[in-house]
Write an enzyme that holds these catalytic residues in place. Structure first.
Site, PDB file in Angstrom:
ATOM      1  N   GLY A  96       0.780  -1.231   0.000  1.00 30.75           N
ATOM      2  CA  GLY A  96       0.000   0.000   0.000  1.00 30.75           C
ATOM      3  C   GLY A  96       0.810   1.278   0.000  1.00 30.75           C
ATOM      4  O   GLY A  96       0.356   2.310   0.500  1.00 30.75           O
ATOM      5  N   SER A  97       2.012   1.268  -0.563  1.00 33.79           N
ATOM      6  CA  SER A  97       2.818   2.503  -0.543  1.00 33.79           C
ATOM      7  C   SER A  97       2.137   3.614  -1.333  1.00 33.79           C
ATOM      8  O   SER A  97       2.191   4.786  -0.940  1.00 33.79           O
ATOM      9  CB  SER A  97       4.229   2.239  -1.091  1.00 33.79           C
ATOM     10  OG  SER A  97       4.195   1.989  -2.487  1.00 33.79           O
ATOM     11  N   ASN A  98       1.444   3.265  -2.415  1.00 32.74           N
ATOM     12  CA  ASN A  98       0.709   4.308  -3.162  1.00 32.74           C
ATOM     13  C   ASN A  98      -0.462   4.826  -2.331  1.00 32.74           C
ATOM     14  O   ASN A  98      -0.742   6.018  -2.315  1.00 32.74           O
ATOM     15  CB  ASN A  98       0.206   3.738  -4.493  1.00 32.74           C
ATOM     16  CG  ASN A  98       1.276   3.776  -5.567  1.00 32.74           C
ATOM     17  OD1 ASN A  98       1.645   4.837  -6.037  1.00 32.74           O
ATOM     18  ND2 ASN A  98       1.786   2.622  -5.926  1.00 32.74           N
ATOM     19  N   ARG A 122     -15.786 -14.687  -9.029  1.00 38.92           N
ATOM     20  CA  ARG A 122     -15.413 -13.266  -8.918  1.00 38.92           C
ATOM     21  C   ARG A 122     -16.598 -12.439  -8.447  1.00 38.92           C
ATOM     22  O   ARG A 122     -16.472 -11.567  -7.595  1.00 38.92           O
ATOM     23  CB  ARG A 122     -14.931 -12.725 -10.271  1.00 38.92           C
ATOM     24  CG  ARG A 122     -13.570 -13.207 -10.677  1.00 38.92           C
ATOM     25  CD  ARG A 122     -13.091 -12.499 -11.964  1.00 38.92           C
ATOM     26  NE  ARG A 122     -11.848 -13.088 -12.438  1.00 38.92           N
ATOM     27  CZ  ARG A 122     -10.666 -12.825 -11.904  1.00 38.92           C
ATOM     28  NH1 ARG A 122     -10.569 -11.980 -10.895  1.00 38.92           N
ATOM     29  NH2 ARG A 122      -9.580 -13.412 -12.356  1.00 38.92           N
ATOM     30  N   MET A 150      -4.510  -6.228  -6.977  1.00 36.98           N
ATOM     31  CA  MET A 150      -4.058  -7.230  -7.940  1.00 36.98           C
ATOM     32  C   MET A 150      -5.159  -8.201  -8.369  1.00 36.98           C
ATOM     33  O   MET A 150      -4.872  -9.318  -8.772  1.00 36.98           O
ATOM     34  CB  MET A 150      -2.860  -7.996  -7.358  1.00 36.98           C
ATOM     35  CG  MET A 150      -1.696  -7.100  -6.972  1.00 36.98           C
ATOM     36  SD  MET A 150      -1.156  -6.028  -8.317  1.00 36.98           S
ATOM     37  CE  MET A 150      -0.144  -7.149  -9.232  1.00 36.98           C
ATOM     38  N   ARG A 151      -6.430  -7.826  -8.201  1.00 37.69           N
ATOM     39  CA  ARG A 151      -7.505  -8.695  -8.673  1.00 37.69           C
ATOM     40  C   ARG A 151      -8.141  -8.051  -9.908  1.00 37.69           C
ATOM     41  O   ARG A 151      -8.387  -6.834  -9.922  1.00 37.69           O
ATOM     42  CB  ARG A 151      -8.588  -8.894  -7.599  1.00 37.69           C
ATOM     43  CG  ARG A 151      -8.068  -9.435  -6.285  1.00 37.69           C
ATOM     44  CD  ARG A 151      -7.446 -10.804  -6.428  1.00 37.69           C
ATOM     45  NE  ARG A 151      -8.396 -11.816  -6.905  1.00 37.69           N
ATOM     46  CZ  ARG A 151      -8.003 -13.000  -7.362  1.00 37.69           C
ATOM     47  NH1 ARG A 151      -6.726 -13.283  -7.478  1.00 37.69           N
ATOM     48  NH2 ARG A 151      -8.880 -13.885  -7.756  1.00 37.69           N
ATOM     49  N   HIS A 165      -0.805   1.938 -12.975  1.00 35.72           N
ATOM     50  CA  HIS A 165      -0.197   0.763 -13.607  1.00 35.72           C
ATOM     51  C   HIS A 165       1.278   1.083 -13.856  1.00 35.72           C
ATOM     52  O   HIS A 165       1.591   2.158 -14.389  1.00 35.72           O
ATOM     53  CB  HIS A 165      -0.921   0.446 -14.928  1.00 35.72           C
ATOM     54  CG  HIS A 165      -0.358  -0.709 -15.655  1.00 35.72           C
ATOM     55  ND1 HIS A 165      -0.583  -2.018 -15.267  1.00 35.72           N
ATOM     56  CD2 HIS A 165       0.438  -0.773 -16.752  1.00 35.72           C
ATOM     57  CE1 HIS A 165       0.070  -2.829 -16.105  1.00 35.72           C
ATOM     58  NE2 HIS A 165       0.687  -2.105 -17.003  1.00 35.72           N
ATOM     59  N   ASP A 216      -6.384  -2.552 -17.864  1.00 32.47           N
ATOM     60  CA  ASP A 216      -5.275  -1.603 -18.102  1.00 32.47           C
ATOM     61  C   ASP A 216      -5.490  -0.786 -19.375  1.00 32.47           C
ATOM     62  O   ASP A 216      -4.533  -0.466 -20.086  1.00 32.47           O
ATOM     63  CB  ASP A 216      -3.942  -2.367 -18.170  1.00 32.47           C
ATOM     64  CG  ASP A 216      -3.618  -3.030 -16.845  1.00 32.47           C
ATOM     65  OD1 ASP A 216      -2.927  -4.053 -16.862  1.00 32.47           O
ATOM     66  OD2 ASP A 216      -4.083  -2.521 -15.812  1.00 32.47           O
ATOM     67  N   GLU A 227       5.577   6.914  -9.112  1.00 28.70           N
ATOM     68  CA  GLU A 227       4.163   6.604  -8.820  1.00 28.70           C
ATOM     69  C   GLU A 227       3.683   7.431  -7.621  1.00 28.70           C
ATOM     70  O   GLU A 227       2.569   7.965  -7.618  1.00 28.70           O
ATOM     71  CB  GLU A 227       4.012   5.123  -8.502  1.00 28.70           C
ATOM     72  CG  GLU A 227       4.257   4.186  -9.662  1.00 28.70           C
ATOM     73  CD  GLU A 227       4.090   2.746  -9.276  1.00 28.70           C
ATOM     74  OE1 GLU A 227       3.248   2.441  -8.421  1.00 28.70           O
ATOM     75  OE2 GLU A 227       4.814   1.910  -9.838  1.00 28.70           O
TER      76      GLU A 227
HETATM   77  C1  GRF Z   1       3.166  -0.727  -7.709  1.00 23.99           C
HETATM   78  O1  GRF Z   1       4.194  -0.953  -8.648  1.00 23.99           O
HETATM   79  C2  GRF Z   1       1.898  -0.384  -8.465  1.00 23.99           C
HETATM   80  O2  GRF Z   1       2.147   0.261  -9.692  1.00 23.99           O
HETATM   81  C3  GRF Z   1       1.313  -1.723  -8.724  1.00 23.99           C
HETATM   82  O3  GRF Z   1       1.487  -2.398  -7.483  1.00 23.99           O
HETATM   83  C4  GRF Z   1       2.810  -2.056  -7.011  1.00 23.99           C
HETATM   84  C5  GRF Z   1       2.833  -1.989  -5.504  1.00 23.99           C
HETATM   85  O4  GRF Z   1       2.063  -0.890  -5.125  1.00 23.99           O
HETATM   86  N1  GRF Z   1      -0.045  -1.618  -9.151  1.00 23.99           N
HETATM   87  P1  GRF Z   1       1.840  -0.502  -3.546  1.00 23.99           P
HETATM   88  O5  GRF Z   1       3.195  -0.332  -2.913  1.00 23.99           O
HETATM   89  O6  GRF Z   1       1.074  -1.645  -2.908  1.00 23.99           O
HETATM   90  O7  GRF Z   1       1.074   0.785  -3.621  1.00 23.99           O
END
Ligand code: GRF
Length: 195
Positions: A12-14, A65, A90-91, A109, A145, A174
């Protein structure tokens, strides 16, 4: 003030950057961080930032799903978001889910779309001998995407790069790009952010 929910799958860094900028600048309100993985590291970071969290493990649903999404929708709809941000989520979402949030769901992305949709984007850029790589924030449409590009950030591919070193360089961009796009998006500005 626009209400923003963020979906994550991992660290979750973003998400952290989005929440921190919303809290610091007040351009929107982070109302929920939800994950398909109850063990996602980002959930603890969201809690520490004072943002409500939710998790629905996708694994018990197998290939169902729609069943997974029906569960995930409960905390999302309860939070009444105006905008949904996918951030390391990632789903693959069904067209029905995407259509429900048409015009108000963003994703980041790690490639310069339309190049390299899907996975392993950094290795593909290196294998292709690209001199540049980067990330894209786009509106989410039923095609994976795809969708209108709202921002892109570019980095050089350097000699000796591997997917990890390139991913780390892209990730720093990002973290600047997503807040810059979301800040404009909630204000109704769709001019692409190019950094
Ligand atoms: C990042 O590279 C993002 O572009 C991709 O998932 C990776 C990890 O993101 N979608 P985060 O650190 O979990 O936000």
């Amino acid at each position: 003030m626009k209400r923003v929910a963020i979906l994550i799958s991992g660290g979750g860094s973003n998400m952290v950057r989005l929440v921190e900028t919303m809290q610091a600048e007040g351009y929107a309100a982070p109302v929920l961080v939800a994950s398909n993985d109850p063990a996602a590291g980002g959930l603890e970071k969201a809690r520490a930032l004072g943002v409500p969290v939710a998790a629905v493990d996708h694994r018990p649903f197998g290939k169902d799903r729609a069943g997974f999404e029906a569960e995930l929708l409960k905390p999302i709809l309860a939070a009444e978001p105006d905008v949904l941000c996918l951030a390391g989520f990632m789903r693959v979402l069904t067209p029905e889910f995407v259509t429900r949030f048409a015009g108000r769901m963003l994703n980041i992305h790690p490639s310069l779309l339309p190049k390299y949709p899907g996975l392993h984007t950094h290795q593909r850029a290196i294998d292709a001998g690209d001199s540049e790589a980067g990330c894209t924030v786009h509106e989410v449409t039923p095609v994976l995407d795809d969708g209108p590009i709202l921002g892109q950030g570019r980095v050089p591919v350097l000699p000796g790069d591997n997917s990890a070193t390139l991913a780390a360089r892209v990730l720093t961009v990002e973290h600047r790009l997503y807040p810059a796009v979301l800040r404009r998006y909630v204000a109704g500005d769709r001019d692409p952010v190019l950094i």
